[in-house]
Design a protein around this motif. Structure first.
Motif, PDB file in Angstrom:
ATOM      1  N   GLN A 201       0.748  -0.885   0.090  1.00 43.56           N
ATOM      2  CA  GLN A 201      -0.014  -0.113  -0.098  1.00 43.56           C
ATOM      3  C   GLN A 201       0.944   1.611  -0.025  1.00 43.56           C
ATOM      4  OE1 GLN A 201      -3.209  -0.390   3.055  1.00 43.56           O
ATOM      5  NE2 GLN A 201      -3.356  -2.417   2.508  1.00 43.56           N
ATOM      6  N   LYS A 202       2.012   1.439   1.063  1.00 40.17           N
ATOM      7  CA  LYS A 202       2.870   2.262   0.528  1.00 40.17           C
ATOM      8  C   LYS A 202       3.780   2.496  -0.869  1.00 40.17           C
ATOM      9  CE  LYS A 202       3.804   1.792   5.717  1.00 40.17           C
ATOM     10  NZ  LYS A 202       5.133   1.276   6.429  1.00 40.17           N
ATOM     11  N   GLN A 203       3.620   1.464  -1.484  1.00 37.62           N
ATOM     12  CA  GLN A 203       4.338   1.671  -3.166  1.00 37.62           C
ATOM     13  C   GLN A 203       3.291   1.937  -4.479  1.00 37.62           C
ATOM     14  OE1 GLN A 203       7.494   1.546  -3.123  1.00 37.62           O
ATOM     15  NE2 GLN A 203       7.167   0.562  -1.030  1.00 37.62           N
ATOM     16  N   LEU A 204       2.095   2.812  -3.716  1.00 37.20           N
ATOM     17  CA  LEU A 204       1.434   3.120  -4.749  1.00 37.20           C
ATOM     18  C   LEU A 204       1.131   4.872  -5.554  1.00 37.20           C
ATOM     19  CD1 LEU A 204      -2.007   1.508  -3.263  1.00 37.20           C
ATOM     20  CD2 LEU A 204      -0.811   0.628  -4.860  1.00 37.20           C
ATOM     21  N   ALA A 205       2.129   5.468  -5.000  1.00 36.50           N
ATOM     22  CA  ALA A 205       1.561   6.924  -5.239  1.00 36.50           C
ATOM     23  C   ALA A 205       1.991   7.164  -6.866  1.00 36.50           C
ATOM     24  CB  ALA A 205       3.068   7.607  -4.365  1.00 36.50           C
ATOM     25  N   PRO A 206       3.224   5.950  -7.373  1.00 33.23           N
ATOM     26  CA  PRO A 206       3.415   6.187  -8.746  1.00 33.23           C
ATOM     27  C   PRO A 206       2.510   4.717 -10.005  1.00 33.23           C
ATOM     28  CG  PRO A 206       5.018   4.729  -8.158  1.00 33.23           C
ATOM     29  CD  PRO A 206       4.361   5.221  -6.738  1.00 33.23           C
ATOM     30  N   VAL A 207       1.709   5.083  -9.373  1.00 32.91           N
ATOM     31  CA  VAL A 207       0.310   3.823  -9.543  1.00 32.91           C
ATOM     32  C   VAL A 207      -0.580   4.988  -9.902  1.00 32.91           C
ATOM     33  CG1 VAL A 207      -1.035   2.137  -9.850  1.00 32.91           C
ATOM     34  CG2 VAL A 207       0.970   1.634  -9.242  1.00 32.91           C
ATOM     35  N   ARG A 208      -1.047   6.089  -8.875  1.00 32.43           N
ATOM     36  CA  ARG A 208      -1.771   6.360  -8.806  1.00 32.43           C
ATOM     37  C   ARG A 208      -1.915   7.874  -9.667  1.00 32.43           C
ATOM     38  NH1 ARG A 208      -5.181   6.095  -4.203  1.00 32.43           N
ATOM     39  NH2 ARG A 208      -4.099   4.709  -2.151  1.00 32.43           N
ATOM     40  N   ALA A 209       0.090   8.537  -9.566  1.00 32.81           N
ATOM     41  CA  ALA A 209      -0.099   9.227 -10.917  1.00 32.81           C
ATOM     42  C   ALA A 209       0.184   8.386 -11.985  1.00 32.81           C
ATOM     43  CB  ALA A 209       1.385   9.577 -10.722  1.00 32.81           C
ATOM     44  N   ALA A 210      -0.140   7.268 -12.998  1.00 35.01           N
ATOM     45  CA  ALA A 210       0.147   7.436 -14.056  1.00 35.01           C
ATOM     46  C   ALA A 210      -1.642   6.695 -14.080  1.00 35.01           C
ATOM     47  CB  ALA A 210       0.509   5.428 -13.584  1.00 35.01           C
ATOM     48  N   LEU A 211      -2.584   6.676 -13.412  1.00 36.31           N
ATOM     49  CA  LEU A 211      -4.109   6.979 -12.767  1.00 36.31           C
ATOM     50  C   LEU A 211      -4.676   8.002 -14.127  1.00 36.31           C
ATOM     51  CD1 LEU A 211      -4.869   4.483 -10.651  1.00 36.31           C
ATOM     52  CD2 LEU A 211      -5.188   3.727 -13.077  1.00 36.31           C
ATOM     53  N   ALA A 212      -4.403   9.228 -12.996  1.00 40.73           N
ATOM     54  CA  ALA A 212      -4.126  10.553 -13.696  1.00 40.73           C
ATOM     55  C   ALA A 212      -5.593  11.088 -13.064  1.00 40.73           C
ATOM     56  CB  ALA A 212      -4.357  10.739 -15.033  1.00 40.73           C
ATOM     57  N   GLY A 213      -5.715  10.489 -11.961  1.00 47.97           N
ATOM     58  CA  GLY A 213      -7.032  11.142 -10.955  1.00 47.97           C
ATOM     59  C   GLY A 213      -8.210  10.286 -11.361  1.00 47.97           C
ATOM     60  N   LYS A 214      -8.269   8.781 -12.304  1.00 47.66           N
ATOM     61  CA  LYS A 214      -9.079   8.070 -12.030  1.00 47.66           C
ATOM     62  C   LYS A 214      -8.783   7.208 -10.491  1.00 47.66           C
ATOM     63  CE  LYS A 214     -10.044   6.380 -16.289  1.00 47.66           C
ATOM     64  NZ  LYS A 214     -11.511   6.237 -16.037  1.00 47.66           N
ATOM     65  N   PRO A 215      -9.936   7.397  -9.298  1.00 49.98           N
ATOM     66  CA  PRO A 215      -9.695   6.747  -8.396  1.00 49.98           C
ATOM     67  C   PRO A 215      -9.758   5.114  -8.313  1.00 49.98           C
ATOM     68  CG  PRO A 215     -11.829   6.826  -8.874  1.00 49.98           C
ATOM     69  CD  PRO A 215     -11.595   8.098 -10.262  1.00 49.98           C
ATOM     70  N   LEU A 216      -8.642   5.268  -7.236  1.00 52.62           N
ATOM     71  CA  LEU A 216      -8.028   3.407  -7.088  1.00 52.62           C
ATOM     72  C   LEU A 216      -9.741   3.169  -5.764  1.00 52.62           C
ATOM     73  CD1 LEU A 216      -4.824   3.017  -6.784  1.00 52.62           C
ATOM     74  CD2 LEU A 216      -6.672   1.496  -7.807  1.00 52.62           C
ATOM     75  N   GLU A 217     -10.446   1.967  -5.987  1.00 51.65           N
ATOM     76  CA  GLU A 217     -11.918   2.557  -5.207  1.00 51.65           C
ATOM     77  C   GLU A 217     -12.165   0.823  -4.480  1.00 51.65           C
ATOM     78  OE1 GLU A 217     -15.014   5.430  -7.527  1.00 51.65           O
ATOM     79  OE2 GLU A 217     -14.532   2.870  -7.943  1.00 51.65           O
ATOM     80  N   PRO A 218     -12.605  -0.048  -3.692  1.00 51.32           N
ATOM     81  CA  PRO A 218     -12.578  -0.581  -2.726  1.00 51.32           C
ATOM     82  C   PRO A 218     -13.397  -2.108  -3.642  1.00 51.32           C
ATOM     83  CG  PRO A 218     -13.429   0.264  -1.218  1.00 51.32           C
ATOM     84  CD  PRO A 218     -13.250   1.298  -2.548  1.00 51.32           C
ATOM     85  N   CYS A 219     -12.453  -3.458  -4.084  1.00 47.38           N
ATOM     86  CA  CYS A 219     -13.254  -4.247  -5.177  1.00 47.38           C
ATOM     87  C   CYS A 219     -14.079  -4.240  -5.191  1.00 47.38           C
ATOM     88  CB  CYS A 219     -12.060  -5.083  -5.256  1.00 47.38           C
ATOM     89  SG  CYS A 219     -10.878  -5.035  -5.782  1.00 47.38           S
ATOM     90  N   ARG A 220     -15.694  -4.873  -6.234  1.00 49.22           N
ATOM     91  CA  ARG A 220     -16.278  -4.777  -6.234  1.00 49.22           C
ATOM     92  C   ARG A 220     -16.391  -6.053  -6.625  1.00 49.22           C
ATOM     93  NH1 ARG A 220     -16.752  -0.361 -10.295  1.00 49.22           N
ATOM     94  NH2 ARG A 220     -17.673   1.335  -8.712  1.00 49.22           N
ATOM     95  N   PRO A 221     -17.180  -6.884  -5.989  1.00 46.46           N
ATOM     96  CA  PRO A 221     -18.014  -8.509  -6.538  1.00 46.46           C
ATOM     97  C   PRO A 221     -18.252  -9.081  -7.358  1.00 46.46           C
ATOM     98  CG  PRO A 221     -19.373  -7.455  -4.540  1.00 46.46           C
ATOM     99  CD  PRO A 221     -18.570  -6.764  -5.351  1.00 46.46           C
ATOM    100  N   ALA A 222     -17.171  -9.891  -8.509  1.00 49.90           N
ATOM    101  CA  ALA A 222     -17.938  -9.893  -9.953  1.00 49.90           C
ATOM    102  C   ALA A 222     -18.637 -10.672 -10.313  1.00 49.90           C
ATOM    103  CB  ALA A 222     -15.943 -11.811  -9.666  1.00 49.90           C
TER     104      ALA A 222
END
Length: 225
Positions: A201-222
């Motif tokens: 969870q502490k390594q997500l900063a570059p991933v959030r930057a690459a998402l360019a504003g799209k939020p990371l949200e809790p997973c929805r059930p499949a």
């Protein structure tokens, strides 16, 4: 006779009231007093008692051990187009180990909007914005740049839903809007991070930057097939 009965009732009520209040105790008459001072003396800090809910009681009955690791998280983000997916993939490969993430190929649904435009210039579009605001209507930015400069009064998952909404807007004074397809159904990508421990969870900063504003949200059930 009636006066005598009334007088006796008043007298009996007075005697009963005196008995209930304990005024006749010196004469051996009165209600039995329920008093247990020894129980009161045995109470330990009664002012510390607090009422709690069932949820709080369950939480208190099974506290987490001190220093216990946080539970793993499942996060997702999408829908991503090809360009966005490539940028996120590069960030994931450097930030997280293999197997900690997936980019699933899904189908982005079509989107229909109530559209006004194209306008000849920015001044004309600003005038239309003011008219819509005067009607108490809101608008949203266009995701399909081929329709710019123009305005969207709302997006819908089907043409039928958009047509129904347009009819309602017509009753409110909207005259020049029409329903158009903003985007067609197309392949897209869904990012899933199924088991993120505290270190990940502490390594997500570059991933959030690459998402360019799209939020990371809790997973929805499949969804079931």
């Amino acid at each position: 006779m009636l006066r005598l009965i009334v007088l006796m009732l008043v007298l009996l009520n007075g005697v009963y009231f005196s008995w209930w209040q304990g005024w006749l105790l010196p004469y051996g008459f009165g209600p039995v007093q329920q008093s247990e001072p020894q129980r009161l003396a045995q109470q330990i800090r009664p002012e510390a008692i607090q009422l709690i809910s069932d949820k709080e009681a369950l939480s208190a009955s099974s506290p987490s051990p001190a220093g216990a690791p946080r539970a793993a998280l499942c996060l997702q983000a999408g829908l991503l187009d090809e360009r966005q997916a490539n940028a996120v993939r590069g960030a994931l490969q450097t930030a997280l180990p293999d197997g900690a993430w997936t980019l699933e190929v899904v189908t982005a649904p079509e989107r229909w909007i109530i559209y006004m435009g194209k306008y000849a210039n920015a001044a004309e579009m600003s005038k239309k914005r003011a008219q819509l605001s005067g009607l108490g209507l809101t608008f949203e930015p266009l995701s399909n740049l081929a329709l710019a400069p123009g305005l969207s009064l709302g997006g819908y998952a089907s043409q039928e839903a958009a047509n129904a909404a347009l009819q309602a807007l017509t009753l409110r004074g909207v005259r020049t809007a029409r329903v158009v397809q903003e985007t067609a159904a197309s392949p897209a990508y869904l990012l899933r991070l199924p088991q993120l421990d505290e270190a990940a969870q502490k390594q997500l900063a570059p991933v959030r930057a690459a998402l360019a504003g799209k939020p990371l949200e809790p997973c929805r059930p499949a969804r079931s097939p």
